[in-house]
Scaffold this active site. Sequence first.
Site, PDB file in Angstrom:
ATOM      1  N   SER A 172      30.288  26.306 -13.125  1.00 22.44           N
ATOM      2  CA  SER A 172      31.523  26.828 -13.705  1.00 22.44           C
ATOM      3  C   SER A 172      32.165  25.727 -14.534  1.00 22.44           C
ATOM      4  O   SER A 172      31.882  24.545 -14.345  1.00 22.44           O
ATOM      5  CB  SER A 172      32.484  27.259 -12.580  1.00 22.44           C
ATOM      6  N   TYR A 186      36.955  25.822  -4.164  1.00 23.93           N
ATOM      7  CA  TYR A 186      36.032  26.467  -5.099  1.00 23.93           C
ATOM      8  C   TYR A 186      35.478  25.462  -6.103  1.00 23.93           C
ATOM      9  O   TYR A 186      34.264  25.393  -6.337  1.00 23.93           O
ATOM     10  CB  TYR A 186      36.735  27.613  -5.828  1.00 23.93           C
TER      11      TYR A 186
END
Length: 308
Positions: A172, A186
Amino acid sequence: MNPLCIIWVIWYILVAFVKLFIPRSLRYKRIQDEVAVVTGAGSGIGQLMAIELAKEGCHVICWDVNSQGNEDTVSQIRQLPNGKAHSFVVDVGQRESVYAAAGKIPAVTDGKDVTILINNAGVVFGKHLLEIPDDKIDQMLNINCLGHFWTTKSFLPGMMKCEKGHIVTISSMMGLWCPLEKMTAYASSKFGAFGFDQALNSELKITDKDFIKTTIVTPGHINTGMFHGASFRYGLEADYVAREIIASLKAEDETRVIPSFGYLVYLIYAVLPRTASFELTKGMKLNTVFQNLEVREPLTTPEGKKND
């Protein structure tokens, strides 16, 4: 230092530069008839990538904790001309589940080894660090990062035997730089995924196994509902991202940032002082996009384990 080292460095810089002017489609490799495992294939870009691989002629093995979504993916693939797919309910955060499912694949592929692996499965639980239950931190790290170890260990020996293979890891933008709130766990898992690919890539080259390729993908926000409630000003369309990832696989790109202007993130993180980069994100109003992020209830696997 070996003088040849400098020559090779210059050579690879020139190769990378020349590639900028060569249409990527001219560098595509053939992946027809290969066996591909896609984790998180029951929805989102996982489902779309599985379908794209099937269109390329791959026999797709769909892994997901969501059995209904997984079966839907398989059904869509089997409606394609010569579409071949099978599904397994797998919790990639549990290594026993991964190893058991990997052992069942030869029975549905006539003994063919998996030569494409896309580590895509991921979950998010957006809260401030002191508000996140410990089991949710474990869950995110297990699925988003540690699961890549179990899947890769399952299929790497077969790739070595076939002397070909490709491992794609979905990280990401937050695995490069994360000036955002509620993303401590995360982002940590996605930083781990990025580091996993980088270290694996080096290990394969050092051990003369570089016939096995790796690709790290760091997309920006994708419109899949995973970050429902976030106030992003833009979002990438899932089908576009899925096509770009499969194109990068075929072109053997080692790194793919989506969208391409995201490469500036590398520069910002490497050059600017941390305080300066944080002020930049404040000015762009990026650091508060997750203030209203909605937390979804997790799914439950047939074994009773919870999963998002």
